[in-house]
Design a protein around this motif. Sequence first.
Motif, short mmCIF file in Angstrom:
data_model
loop_
_atom_site.label_atom_id
_atom_site.label_comp_id
_atom_site.label_asym_id
_atom_site.label_seq_id
_atom_site.Cartn_x
_atom_site.Cartn_y
_atom_site.Cartn_z
N LYS A 80 52.99 59.80 35.48
CA LYS A 80 51.61 59.84 35.97
C LYS A 80 51.42 61.05 36.87
CE LYS A 80 48.44 57.07 38.89
NZ LYS A 80 47.29 56.93 37.97
N LEU A 81 52.38 61.28 37.75
CA LEU A 81 52.26 62.43 38.64
C LEU A 81 52.48 63.74 37.88
CD1 LEU A 81 53.26 62.79 42.27
CD2 LEU A 81 53.96 64.58 40.70
N PHE A 82 53.49 63.79 37.00
CA PHE A 82 53.71 64.99 36.20
C PHE A 82 52.44 65.38 35.45
CE2 PHE A 82 58.51 63.92 35.68
CZ PHE A 82 58.81 64.60 36.85
N ASP A 83 51.81 64.39 34.80
CA ASP A 83 50.60 64.68 34.02
C ASP A 83 49.47 65.18 34.89
OD1 ASP A 83 51.95 63.85 31.76
OD2 ASP A 83 50.98 61.89 31.64
N SER A 84 49.39 64.65 36.13
CA SER A 84 48.29 65.04 37.01
C SER A 84 48.39 66.50 37.43
CB SER A 84 48.25 64.14 38.24
OG SER A 84 49.30 64.45 39.14
N VAL A 85 49.60 67.06 37.40
CA VAL A 85 49.78 68.47 37.79
C VAL A 85 50.20 69.33 36.60
CG1 VAL A 85 50.29 67.92 40.19
CG2 VAL A 85 52.17 68.04 38.54
N GLU A 86 50.10 68.75 35.40
CA GLU A 86 50.41 69.45 34.15
C GLU A 86 51.82 70.04 34.16
OE1 GLU A 86 47.21 72.24 33.67
OE2 GLU A 86 45.84 70.69 32.94
N TYR A 87 52.76 69.19 34.58
CA TYR A 87 54.17 69.60 34.60
C TYR A 87 54.91 68.79 33.55
CZ TYR A 87 59.03 69.98 36.22
OH TYR A 87 60.38 70.20 36.30
N ILE A 125 56.58 53.90 44.42
CA ILE A 125 56.74 54.99 45.39
C ILE A 125 57.93 55.86 45.00
CG2 ILE A 125 57.33 55.53 47.79
CD1 ILE A 125 54.44 54.63 47.40
N ALA A 126 59.03 55.25 44.55
CA ALA A 126 60.21 56.03 44.16
C ALA A 126 59.88 56.98 43.01
CB ALA A 126 61.35 55.10 43.77
N GLY A 127 59.17 56.48 42.00
CA GLY A 127 58.83 57.32 40.86
C GLY A 127 57.92 58.46 41.23
N LEU A 128 56.90 58.18 42.04
CA LEU A 128 55.95 59.22 42.45
C LEU A 128 56.60 60.26 43.35
CD1 LEU A 128 52.81 57.00 43.16
CD2 LEU A 128 53.12 58.55 41.22
N LEU A 129 57.38 59.80 44.33
CA LEU A 129 58.02 60.75 45.26
C LEU A 129 59.01 61.66 44.54
CD1 LEU A 129 58.82 58.79 48.55
CD2 LEU A 129 57.35 60.80 48.30
N ALA A 130 59.83 61.05 43.67
CA ALA A 130 60.82 61.86 42.95
C ALA A 130 60.12 62.90 42.08
CB ALA A 130 61.71 60.95 42.10
N ALA A 131 59.04 62.49 41.42
CA ALA A 131 58.32 63.41 40.55
C ALA A 131 57.64 64.51 41.35
CB ALA A 131 57.29 62.65 39.73
N ARG A 132 57.09 64.18 42.52
CA ARG A 132 56.48 65.22 43.36
C ARG A 132 57.50 66.26 43.76
NH1 ARG A 132 53.72 63.88 49.19
NH2 ARG A 132 55.92 63.58 49.78
N GLU A 133 58.70 65.81 44.10
CA GLU A 133 59.74 66.74 44.53
C GLU A 133 60.25 67.58 43.37
OE1 GLU A 133 61.50 68.02 48.07
OE2 GLU A 133 60.00 66.46 47.73
N SER A 190 58.73 68.40 40.62
CA SER A 190 57.72 69.34 40.11
C SER A 190 57.19 70.29 41.18
CB SER A 190 56.53 68.55 39.54
OG SER A 190 55.91 67.79 40.55
N ALA A 191 57.61 70.07 42.45
CA ALA A 191 57.10 70.86 43.57
C ALA A 191 55.58 70.81 43.63
CB ALA A 191 57.58 72.31 43.49
N ALA A 192 55.01 69.65 43.30
CA ALA A 192 53.56 69.49 43.28
C ALA A 192 52.99 69.51 44.69
CB ALA A 192 53.19 68.18 42.60
N ASN A 193 51.85 70.12 44.84
CA ASN A 193 51.16 70.20 46.13
C ASN A 193 50.27 68.96 46.29
OD1 ASN A 193 50.16 71.11 48.58
ND2 ASN A 193 48.58 72.38 47.62
N ILE A 194 50.92 67.82 46.50
CA ILE A 194 50.22 66.54 46.63
C ILE A 194 50.58 65.94 47.97
CG2 ILE A 194 50.11 64.18 45.73
CD1 ILE A 194 50.46 65.30 42.94
N SER A 195 49.58 65.62 48.76
CA SER A 195 49.82 65.08 50.10
C SER A 195 50.30 63.63 50.02
CB SER A 195 48.54 65.14 50.93
OG SER A 195 47.58 64.22 50.42
N ASP A 196 50.82 63.14 51.14
CA ASP A 196 51.23 61.73 51.20
C ASP A 196 50.04 60.82 50.94
OD1 ASP A 196 53.86 62.36 51.69
OD2 ASP A 196 53.77 61.94 53.84
N TYR A 197 48.87 61.19 51.46
CA TYR A 197 47.69 60.35 51.24
C TYR A 197 47.31 60.30 49.77
CZ TYR A 197 42.92 58.61 51.36
OH TYR A 197 41.77 57.88 51.13
N GLU A 198 47.34 61.46 49.11
CA GLU A 198 47.03 61.48 47.68
C GLU A 198 48.06 60.67 46.89
OE1 GLU A 198 47.04 65.78 47.53
OE2 GLU A 198 44.94 65.80 46.94
#
Length: 303
Positions: free
Chosen positions: A69-76, A103-111, A113-121
């Motif tokens: 879900k996070l990867f797709d949101s940042v096209e990674y 939370i584990a899936g989203l956090l790992a994916a953010r890291e 992909s180096a996505a610029n997504i805040s904790d609130y987002e």
Amino acid sequence: MEVGMVRVIVPATTANLGPGFDTMGLALDMYTEVIMETGGEGIRITSEGEGSEELSCSEDNLIYKCAKKLFDSVEYEPKGLSVRIINGIPLSRGLGSSASAIIAGLLAAREISAANISDYELLKMATEVEGHPDNVAPALFGGFVLSRMEGKEIIYRKIDVDDKLLAVVAIPEFELPTEKSRAILPRAVSREDAIFNIGNASLLVYSLLMKDYSLLRKAMNDRLHEPYRIPLVPGLEEVKRRALGAGAFSAALSGAGPTVIAFADEHNSESVRSAMEEGFRSAGIESDVRILSLNNKGAIVYR
């Protein structure tokens, strides 16, 4: 800059704490760990630990779905992905196992992909999956978190909790899916019951802020959900009664159940543990009763 491998550790949570239905959550020292690594070919998912035989190792795995879900949101799109899950949180027991996975899936994916997504987002994404923020917020931030939805906005505040306060969790041998536990609740409640819960929820916040645990026994009483769930958790009332008799500050259903949580300190936690175990046993149910510290750190990411 992309990261090739990341390790994420996310705490368990207990929600409601009696009167704070769908608005209060607290992080506990029990964890889901995920190691995510890019490379190779295809998607490879393995799981071990609590409930590993029940966890899917295909692309419908909740941790992977949240990562995607996070990867797709940042096209990674990772070039191959390995996900190793080490689960320490019992499934469908009212200890936030799904929230920790999200939370584990989203956090790992953010890291990764180096996505610029805040904790609130990230919290908003987690809430979209979970349905409400009461478990995902403390899983992410740690501590005692008050939260509510206003449209698509999430209003939340974290309060650090006393490290001398301990949680005693009595985890019965049976599962209770959240959907079943929610389905039994009434659509409407009386004004009297609503006022009762508002008062107790206010006292509960004061008690934790001021470390006045003499208030907890009454402050954690509830009329909005716990009375309706008694038939789903054999031994619930006896476990609570015995916990209080052994010196617990308070006791309540953890989340949607069937786990029962009591609060104690180092002087009485062991006697409370034994009493809760005997409470479930008197109903013919075996349980795993653990003494846990409270967690103020929340999810931790290691590159």
